[in-house]
Design a protein around this motif. Structure first.
Motif, mmCIF file in Angstrom:
data_model
loop_
_atom_site.group_PDB
_atom_site.id
_atom_site.type_symbol
_atom_site.label_atom_id
_atom_site.label_comp_id
_atom_site.label_asym_id
_atom_site.label_seq_id
_atom_site.Cartn_x
_atom_site.Cartn_y
_atom_site.Cartn_z
ATOM 1 N N LYS A 89 2.026 1.746 -3.378
ATOM 2 C CA LYS A 89 1.088 2.204 -4.338
ATOM 3 C C LYS A 89 1.043 3.679 -4.216
ATOM 4 O O LYS A 89 0.734 4.628 -5.338
ATOM 5 C CB LYS A 89 -0.097 1.377 -4.169
ATOM 6 N N LYS A 90 0.928 4.168 -2.957
ATOM 7 C CA LYS A 90 0.852 5.569 -2.811
ATOM 8 C C LYS A 90 1.768 6.329 -3.326
ATOM 9 O O LYS A 90 1.565 7.488 -3.710
ATOM 10 C CB LYS A 90 0.661 5.801 -1.285
ATOM 11 N N GLU A 91 3.081 5.930 -3.125
ATOM 12 C CA GLU A 91 4.191 6.723 -3.539
ATOM 13 C C GLU A 91 4.019 6.815 -5.225
ATOM 14 O O GLU A 91 4.594 7.915 -5.784
ATOM 15 C CB GLU A 91 5.557 6.101 -3.135
ATOM 16 N N LEU B 99 0.666 -1.144 -0.007
ATOM 17 C CA LEU B 99 -0.037 -0.070 0.155
ATOM 18 C C LEU B 99 0.929 1.265 -0.015
ATOM 19 O O LEU B 99 0.661 2.293 -0.679
ATOM 20 C CB LEU B 99 -1.013 -0.064 1.271
ATOM 21 N N ARG B 100 1.921 1.174 0.707
ATOM 22 C CA ARG B 100 2.791 2.292 0.752
ATOM 23 C C ARG B 100 3.368 2.641 -0.549
ATOM 24 O O ARG B 100 3.516 3.749 -1.046
ATOM 25 C CB ARG B 100 3.809 2.166 1.759
ATOM 26 N N LYS C 162 1.423 9.305 -6.268
ATOM 27 C CA LYS C 162 2.031 10.576 -5.913
ATOM 28 C C LYS C 162 3.193 11.070 -6.928
ATOM 29 O O LYS C 162 2.946 12.141 -7.494
ATOM 30 C CB LYS C 162 2.647 10.708 -4.447
#
Length: 210
Positions: A170-172, A167-168, A175
């Protein structure tokens, strides 16, 4: 770090000798703790004093952006102070003053020193130094790490960590993609503006020649 708790263990049989032995020992320990605390189990939280103290310090200016940041950071220090025994050793008014004292030192905010501002709240510098050092010591400790109690618990912990890591990432990625998209949009807008300026110059030249 987030802790992943294992599956709950089976409840003790209330008719077993083990249960009666544990119950007896717990009652004895509870009495010892109450005696050490002087049978005072009600604690007045220091949080209720923070906003009033900050308003008192800043006077007619009220809650400005700086004072709001000070109050929020002091509030956070009070939350962390609940992990210590300061609430049993000091009055809540003194703990609230110590949180403000620690905050102004960290944020490098100058407050009256002649006379010292903390005297207004009935605190001494020695008390503030002691409480501040106890709270500050929390941030020097190593981060807690979960220790699996079984192989199944270990597998569950690894799966949860991998899920969080995915999940981290994917967020990066989202962004970074958004930032790239913003840059390309700005470039396209600049190109369109450049073409419009060229067209305008051509039209001006044609009009002047005619």
């Amino acid at each position: 770090k987030r802790k992943y708790h294992p599956e709950p263990t089976k409840a003790l049989d209330r008719t077993s000798k083990r249960y009666s032995r544990w119950s007896h020992n717990l009652r004895k320990i509870e009495l010892v703790m109450l005696k050490e605390l002087g049978y005072t189990v009600y604690v007045d939280h220091p949080h209720r004093f923070i906003l009033f103290y900050v308003r008192t310090i800043f006077g007619k200016r009220g809650l400005t952006d700086a004072s709001k940041q000070l109050a929020q950071k002091a509030w956070n220090y009070l939350n962390d102070a609940m992990r210590t025994d300061v609430c049993l050793r000091y009055r809540p008014e003194i703990i609230a003053t110590a949180a403000i004292y620690l905050t102004v030192r960290v944020m490098q905010i100058s407050l009256p020193t002649n006379p010292p501002w903390y005297l207004l709240f009935g605190a001494t510098k020695m008390e503030l130094e002691e409480i501040s050092s106890i709270i500050a010591d929390l941030y020097t400790r190593e981060s807690a790490e979960y220790i699996p109690v079984s192989d199944k618990d270990k597998e569950t912990n690894i799966i949860c960590r991998l899920r969080e890591e995915g999940l981290r990432l994917k967020k990066e990625e989202a962004k970074s993609a958004g930032q790239k998209g913003g840059k390309s949009t700005r470039k396209g807008t600049q190109t369109d503006n450049g073409q419009a300026k060229k067209e305008k110059k051509k039209n001006d030249r044609s009009r002047s020649s005619s």
